[in-house]
Design a protein around this motif. Structure first.
Motif, PDB file in Angstrom:
ATOM      1  N   LYS A 244       0.837  -1.195   0.000  1.00  0.00           N
ATOM      2  CA  LYS A 244       0.000   0.000   0.000  1.00  0.00           C
ATOM      3  C   LYS A 244       0.876   1.251   0.000  1.00  0.00           C
ATOM      4  O   LYS A 244       1.856   1.321   0.748  1.00  0.00           O
ATOM      5  N   PHE A 245       0.497   2.218  -0.826  1.00  0.00           N
ATOM      6  CA  PHE A 245       1.212   3.495  -0.815  1.00  0.00           C
ATOM      7  C   PHE A 245       0.642   4.394   0.287  1.00  0.00           C
ATOM      8  O   PHE A 245      -0.569   4.510   0.443  1.00  0.00           O
ATOM      9  N   GLU A 246       1.533   5.034   1.044  1.00  0.00           N
ATOM     10  CA  GLU A 246       1.101   6.034   2.022  1.00  0.00           C
ATOM     11  C   GLU A 246       2.034   7.234   1.942  1.00  0.00           C
ATOM     12  O   GLU A 246       3.251   7.072   1.811  1.00  0.00           O
ATOM     13  N   CYS A 247       1.451   8.416   2.030  1.00  0.00           N
ATOM     14  CA  CYS A 247       2.227   9.659   2.020  1.00  0.00           C
ATOM     15  C   CYS A 247       2.472  10.075   3.465  1.00  0.00           C
ATOM     16  O   CYS A 247       1.517  10.285   4.227  1.00  0.00           O
ATOM     17  N   ALA A 248       3.740  10.210   3.842  1.00  0.00           N
ATOM     18  CA  ALA A 248       4.047  10.583   5.236  1.00  0.00           C
ATOM     19  C   ALA A 248       3.428  11.925   5.602  1.00  0.00           C
ATOM     20  O   ALA A 248       3.124  12.175   6.767  1.00  0.00           O
ATOM     21  N   GLY A 249       3.224  12.789   4.610  1.00  0.00           N
ATOM     22  CA  GLY A 249       2.606  14.087   4.887  1.00  0.00           C
ATOM     23  C   GLY A 249       1.209  13.933   5.475  1.00  0.00           C
ATOM     24  O   GLY A 249       0.725  14.833   6.162  1.00  0.00           O
ATOM     25  N   LEU A 250       0.567  12.780   5.223  1.00  0.00           N
ATOM     26  CA  LEU A 250      -0.790  12.551   5.736  1.00  0.00           C
ATOM     27  C   LEU A 250      -0.810  11.651   6.958  1.00  0.00           C
ATOM     28  O   LEU A 250      -1.706  11.775   7.793  1.00  0.00           O
ATOM     29  N   ARG A 265       6.932  19.566   5.633  1.00  0.00           N
ATOM     30  CA  ARG A 265       6.558  18.230   6.127  1.00  0.00           C
ATOM     31  C   ARG A 265       7.087  17.150   5.182  1.00  0.00           C
ATOM     32  O   ARG A 265       6.952  15.972   5.470  1.00  0.00           O
ATOM     33  N   CYS A 266       7.658  17.564   4.032  1.00  0.00           N
ATOM     34  CA  CYS A 266       8.134  16.603   3.025  1.00  0.00           C
ATOM     35  C   CYS A 266       9.496  17.051   2.506  1.00  0.00           C
ATOM     36  O   CYS A 266       9.617  18.169   1.999  1.00  0.00           O
ATOM     37  N   PRO A 267      10.511  16.200   2.597  1.00  0.00           N
ATOM     38  CA  PRO A 267      11.847  16.613   2.117  1.00  0.00           C
ATOM     39  C   PRO A 267      11.907  16.887   0.621  1.00  0.00           C
ATOM     40  O   PRO A 267      12.705  17.711   0.171  1.00  0.00           O
ATOM     41  N   LEU A 268      11.069  16.214  -0.161  1.00  0.00           N
ATOM     42  CA  LEU A 268      11.121  16.451  -1.609  1.00  0.00           C
ATOM     43  C   LEU A 268      10.605  17.841  -1.981  1.00  0.00           C
ATOM     44  O   LEU A 268      10.820  18.294  -3.100  1.00  0.00           O
ATOM     45  N   CYS A 269       9.923  18.488  -1.065  1.00  0.00           N
ATOM     46  CA  CYS A 269       9.379  19.821  -1.353  1.00  0.00           C
ATOM     47  C   CYS A 269      10.357  20.943  -1.014  1.00  0.00           C
ATOM     48  O   CYS A 269      10.084  22.116  -1.311  1.00  0.00           O
ATOM     49  N   GLY A 303       2.108   6.576  -7.187  1.00  0.00           N
ATOM     50  CA  GLY A 303       2.562   6.677  -5.790  1.00  0.00           C
ATOM     51  C   GLY A 303       2.832   8.121  -5.424  1.00  0.00           C
ATOM     52  O   GLY A 303       1.949   8.973  -5.470  1.00  0.00           O
ATOM     53  N   CYS A 304       4.087   8.426  -5.105  1.00  0.00           N
ATOM     54  CA  CYS A 304       4.442   9.764  -4.607  1.00  0.00           C
ATOM     55  C   CYS A 304       4.291  10.831  -5.691  1.00  0.00           C
ATOM     56  O   CYS A 304       4.934  10.751  -6.743  1.00  0.00           O
ATOM     57  N   VAL A 305       3.477  11.818  -5.404  1.00  0.00           N
ATOM     58  CA  VAL A 305       3.197  12.850  -6.398  1.00  0.00           C
ATOM     59  C   VAL A 305       4.414  13.767  -6.609  1.00  0.00           C
ATOM     60  O   VAL A 305       4.694  14.201  -7.731  1.00  0.00           O
ATOM     61  N   MET A 306       5.159  14.028  -5.547  1.00  0.00           N
ATOM     62  CA  MET A 306       6.342  14.890  -5.704  1.00  0.00           C
ATOM     63  C   MET A 306       7.413  14.209  -6.538  1.00  0.00           C
ATOM     64  O   MET A 306       8.123  14.837  -7.309  1.00  0.00           O
ATOM     65  N   ASN A 307       7.538  12.890  -6.391  1.00  0.00           N
ATOM     66  CA  ASN A 307       8.486  12.175  -7.239  1.00  0.00           C
ATOM     67  C   ASN A 307       8.105  12.339  -8.703  1.00  0.00           C
ATOM     68  O   ASN A 307       8.958  12.583  -9.556  1.00  0.00           O
ATOM     69  N   ALA A 328       7.542   4.668  -3.563  1.00  0.00           N
ATOM     70  CA  ALA A 328       7.166   4.849  -2.156  1.00  0.00           C
ATOM     71  C   ALA A 328       7.466   6.275  -1.708  1.00  0.00           C
ATOM     72  O   ALA A 328       8.243   6.996  -2.335  1.00  0.00           O
ATOM     73  N   CYS A 329       6.863   6.658  -0.624  1.00  0.00           N
ATOM     74  CA  CYS A 329       7.245   7.922   0.030  1.00  0.00           C
ATOM     75  C   CYS A 329       8.739   7.874   0.325  1.00  0.00           C
ATOM     76  O   CYS A 329       9.265   6.841   0.768  1.00  0.00           O
ATOM     77  N   CYS A 330       9.435   8.991   0.110  1.00  0.00           N
ATOM     78  CA  CYS A 330      10.894   8.985   0.323  1.00  0.00           C
ATOM     79  C   CYS A 330      11.248   8.752   1.788  1.00  0.00           C
ATOM     80  O   CYS A 330      12.398   8.459   2.113  1.00  0.00           O
ATOM     81  N   LEU A 331      10.267   8.855   2.687  1.00  0.00           N
ATOM     82  CA  LEU A 331      10.544   8.655   4.110  1.00  0.00           C
ATOM     83  C   LEU A 331      10.282   7.219   4.566  1.00  0.00           C
ATOM     84  O   LEU A 331      10.498   6.891   5.736  1.00  0.00           O
TER      85      LEU A 331
HETATM   86  S1  SF4 Z   1       7.923  12.164  -0.510  1.00  0.00           S
HETATM   87 FE1  SF4 Z   1       5.962  12.000  -1.609  1.00  0.00          FE
HETATM   88  S2  SF4 Z   1       4.793  10.559  -0.399  1.00  0.00           S
HETATM   89 FE2  SF4 Z   1       6.467  11.308   0.935  1.00  0.00          FE
HETATM   90  S3  SF4 Z   1       5.689  13.080   2.061  1.00  0.00           S
HETATM   91 FE3  SF4 Z   1       6.582  13.841   0.160  1.00  0.00          FE
HETATM   92  S4  SF4 Z   1       4.873  13.928  -1.315  1.00  0.00           S
HETATM   93 FE4  SF4 Z   1       4.225  12.585   0.375  1.00  0.00          FE
END
Ligand code: SF4
Ligand code: SF4
Length: 339
Positions: A244-250, A265-269, A303-307, A328-331
């Motif tokens: 299952k995909f989960e976003c750590a931001g949620l 809340r997200c390192p990719l941002c 999966g991860c929208v930022m990716n 997957a979420c990068c976290l």
């Molecule tokens: S890396 Fe992707 S899945 Fe993880 S917190 Fe950021 S946007 Fe969400």
């Protein structure tokens, strides 16, 4: 048998990654610090104290990580650590490149700092110094030895790229020799300097590694290192079809604080002005919309929208246009505990 376990996200504990300055004495090729987005200031102790206090509720459930830049360049780091300890954080870690400025090991003790986390990017001087700079291997190794001799727990972070993946397997004897208890494998991202940097030799090409090479190499070597008695973590990166995909931001509680007051809340941002929160007069306040929290809601088959937005080359599609796998979420981490 040593088997990897996925570390489930939880909202019952929080991780507070506190960049107290962005200044650093090194220029690592994959550094993600982006002064335009993260500021160039060194936070005064009064702000560090005020911002720590914003996290003081249920502080025993929060893990605090001091980072930079190089956090030991901050002359008030020992005072900041002491204040965090008084506030009751569940754990306190200092991430360091090993230069250990301002005699930090003499100005703190193992009752105050739970872990000093060092960074090396090669099992040999030649490979590490090509990535992190001349002299950084010897200095970091000496720093680890000194920390261990003073009774501090230590961990080591190794950012895997094409420039050093071949040496990952050689880390087990080095970690054992140094007395390091935990090993964190990271994957190079397309952020900060690594977004534009090419390896110095043409044969290495870009630093980012391919999916198959990651899957063939990292889990296998992580298990080998764990079998030598060291707890190893590495990012999951690719989800199996049944996962299952989960976003750590949620579903998790992470804060990445920068000295200009931005809190992500997200390192990719972190390379974009889309942070969720701001520090204003030592109060944590929601940032203007749209921001990263709006991205977290988006449910996409990849999966991860930022990716998908910033690293689409990590994706591949079947002929019918559906993705072959989810990112997957990068976290999200896999962990293999020492036996
Ligand atoms: S890396 Fe992707 S899945 Fe993880 S917190 Fe950021 S946007 Fe969400
Ligand atoms: S030690 Fe850390 S902050 Fe300094 S250049 Fe290297 S990656 Fe960046």
């Amino acid at each position: 048998m040593t088997l990897p376990q996925t570390v489930a996200f939880s909202r019952n504990s929080a991780n507070v990654f506190f960049h107290i300055l962005t200044q650093c004495n090194l220029k690592c090729r994959h550094c993600y610090i982006n002064p335009q987005q993260h500021g160039q200031n060194t936070l005064p102790l009064s702000s560090i104290v005020g911002w720590l206090e914003a996290f003081s509720e249920n502080s025993h459930t929060k893990n605090l990580i001091f980072l930079g830049g190089e956090p030991t360049l901050h002359p008030d780091l020992p005072a900041a650590i002491r204040h965090a300890r008084r506030l009751g954080f569940g754990s306190i870690t200092v991430d360091t490149n090993g230069y250990l400025f301002h005699d930090i090991l003499d100005r703190t003790d193992p009752g105050e700092v739970d872990v000093f986390s060092f960074s090396l990017d090669g099992a040999t001087r030649a490979t590490n110094d090509r990535i992190r700079g001349d002299g950084s291997f010897d200095t970091c190794v000496a720093g680890i030895r000194k920390a261990v001799s003073k009774g501090f727990d230590t961990s080591l972070i190794y950012t895997v790229s094409r420039a050093n993946i071949e040496e990952l397997k050689e880390m087990a004897p080095l970690l054992k020799n140094l007395g390091v208890g935990r090993f964190f494998i990271q994957i190079i991202g397309l952020r900060g300097r690594s977004a534009s940097q090419k390896s110095e030799t043409a044969s290495e090409g870009i630093l980012q590694i391919e999916r198959q090479q990651w899957l063939d190499t990292v889990p296998r070597i992580a298990r080998m290192i764990a079998e030598s008695g060291i707890t190893v973590s590495y990012p999951k990166v690719f989800l199996n079809p049944d996962e299952k995909f989960e976003c750590a931001g949620l579903v998790a509680d992470n804060y990445f604080i920068f000295p200009n007051g931005r809190v992500y809340r997200c390192p990719l941002c972190e390379d974009f002005p889309v942070h969720s929160l701001d520090f204003k007069e030592n109060q944590l306040v929601p940032a203007a919309k749209l921001n990263e929290s709006d991205f977290f809601q988006l449910n996409i088959p990849e999966g991860c929208v930022m990716n998908k937005l910033i690293q689409p080359q990590n994706l591949s599609y079947r002929q019918d246009g559906t993705p072959e796998y989810k990112i997957a979420c990068c976290l999200l981490k896999e962990e293999i505990r020492r036996e």
